[in-house]
Motif scaffolding. Structure first.
Motif, short mmCIF file in Angstrom:
data_model
loop_
_atom_site.label_atom_id
_atom_site.label_comp_id
_atom_site.label_asym_id
_atom_site.label_seq_id
_atom_site.Cartn_x
_atom_site.Cartn_y
_atom_site.Cartn_z
N ILE A 23 0.84 -1.19 0.00
CA ILE A 23 0.00 0.00 0.00
C ILE A 23 0.88 1.24 0.00
N ALA A 24 0.53 2.21 -0.85
CA ALA A 24 1.24 3.49 -0.89
C ALA A 24 0.24 4.60 -0.56
N ASP A 25 0.55 5.38 0.46
CA ASP A 25 -0.24 6.56 0.78
C ASP A 25 0.47 7.75 0.16
N LEU A 26 -0.25 8.53 -0.63
CA LEU A 26 0.33 9.67 -1.33
C LEU A 26 -0.16 10.97 -0.70
N PHE A 27 0.78 11.90 -0.51
CA PHE A 27 0.49 13.19 0.09
C PHE A 27 1.01 14.28 -0.84
N THR A 28 0.26 15.38 -0.95
CA THR A 28 0.75 16.51 -1.73
C THR A 28 1.92 17.13 -0.99
N THR A 29 2.82 17.74 -1.74
CA THR A 29 3.97 18.41 -1.13
C THR A 29 4.23 19.73 -1.83
N GLU A 30 4.89 20.59 -1.10
CA GLU A 30 5.43 21.81 -1.69
C GLU A 30 6.94 21.70 -1.55
N LEU A 31 7.63 21.74 -2.67
CA LEU A 31 9.08 21.60 -2.66
C LEU A 31 9.72 22.98 -2.56
N PHE A 32 10.80 23.05 -1.77
CA PHE A 32 11.55 24.29 -1.61
C PHE A 32 12.96 24.09 -2.16
N PHE A 33 13.44 25.08 -2.93
CA PHE A 33 14.74 24.98 -3.57
C PHE A 33 15.63 26.14 -3.13
N THR A 34 16.94 25.89 -3.15
CA THR A 34 17.90 26.95 -2.86
C THR A 34 18.00 27.84 -4.09
N THR A 35 18.70 28.95 -3.96
CA THR A 35 18.84 29.88 -5.09
C THR A 35 19.59 29.26 -6.26
N ASP A 36 20.40 28.22 -6.01
CA ASP A 36 21.11 27.56 -7.11
C ASP A 36 20.34 26.35 -7.66
N GLY A 41 14.19 21.22 0.74
CA GLY A 41 13.26 20.60 1.68
C GLY A 41 11.87 20.56 1.11
N ARG A 42 10.95 20.05 1.91
CA ARG A 42 9.57 19.92 1.44
C ARG A 42 8.63 20.19 2.61
N GLY A 43 7.48 20.67 2.27
CA GLY A 43 6.39 20.77 3.22
C GLY A 43 5.34 19.77 2.81
N VAL A 44 5.08 18.79 3.68
CA VAL A 44 4.10 17.76 3.35
C VAL A 44 2.71 18.31 3.63
N GLY A 45 1.86 18.22 2.64
CA GLY A 45 0.51 18.75 2.74
C GLY A 45 -0.50 17.68 3.08
N SER A 46 -1.60 17.69 2.40
CA SER A 46 -2.71 16.81 2.72
C SER A 46 -2.62 15.48 1.98
N TRP A 47 -3.37 14.53 2.51
CA TRP A 47 -3.46 13.20 1.89
C TRP A 47 -4.10 13.34 0.53
N TRP A 48 -3.55 12.66 -0.48
CA TRP A 48 -4.04 12.71 -1.85
C TRP A 48 -4.91 11.48 -2.14
N GLU A 49 -4.32 10.29 -1.97
CA GLU A 49 -5.04 9.03 -2.12
C GLU A 49 -4.12 7.88 -1.73
N SER A 50 -4.68 6.68 -1.65
CA SER A 50 -3.89 5.47 -1.41
C SER A 50 -4.01 4.57 -2.63
N VAL A 51 -2.91 3.90 -2.95
CA VAL A 51 -2.85 2.96 -4.06
C VAL A 51 -2.31 1.66 -3.51
N SER A 52 -2.89 0.53 -3.93
CA SER A 52 -2.39 -0.75 -3.45
C SER A 52 -2.25 -1.73 -4.62
N THR A 53 -1.47 -2.75 -4.36
CA THR A 53 -1.35 -3.83 -5.33
C THR A 53 -2.60 -4.69 -5.23
N ALA A 54 -2.84 -5.49 -6.23
CA ALA A 54 -3.99 -6.38 -6.23
C ALA A 54 -3.78 -7.52 -5.23
N GLN A 55 -4.87 -7.97 -4.63
CA GLN A 55 -4.82 -9.10 -3.71
C GLN A 55 -4.17 -10.29 -4.40
#
Length: 104
Positions: A23-36, A41-55
């Motif tokens: 099972i993979a839980d996916l969350f939105t993120t905001e990525l932060f970059f240096t001037t170069d 780093g990242r700011g983890v936001g809200s839950w997006w959805e879960s994806v799983s393999t088939a039984q």
């Protein structure tokens, strides 16, 4: 030409041998970059959805990558294994998906 929006995601995966699924839980993120342009780093936001393999499918990260790809997600970077404070093993990765822009 169709415009797309790229959504950055943070993936937390677990391999559940008892339930015979990965099972993979996916969350939105905001990525932060240096001037170069390096990832700073990242700011983890809200839950997006879960994806799983088939039984009954293999309970592996490779099988989970396939399930993610089927749903339109692309993992970027390697899986990083960590043991959580509760003692559970989880796997972390970054991913992206592209959404078609809605035209009004």
């Amino acid at each position: 030409m169709t415009e797309h929006e790229t959504v950055d995601l943070y993936v937390i995966a677990r391999l559940d041998d008892d339930g015979n699924v990965a099972i993979a839980d996916l969350f939105t993120t905001e990525l932060f970059f240096t001037t170069d342009g390096a990832l700073d780093g990242r700011g983890v936001g809200s839950w997006w959805e879960s994806v799983s393999t088939a039984q009954g499918e293999a309970v592996t990260l490779e099988a989970l990558d396939g399930a993610l790809a089927t749903c339109g997600y692309v993992r970027i970077g390697e899986w990083r294994e960590r043991v959580t404070n509760s003692g559970n093993t989880r796997f972390f990765a970054d991913a992206v998906t592209r959404l078609e822009a809605l035209n009004s």
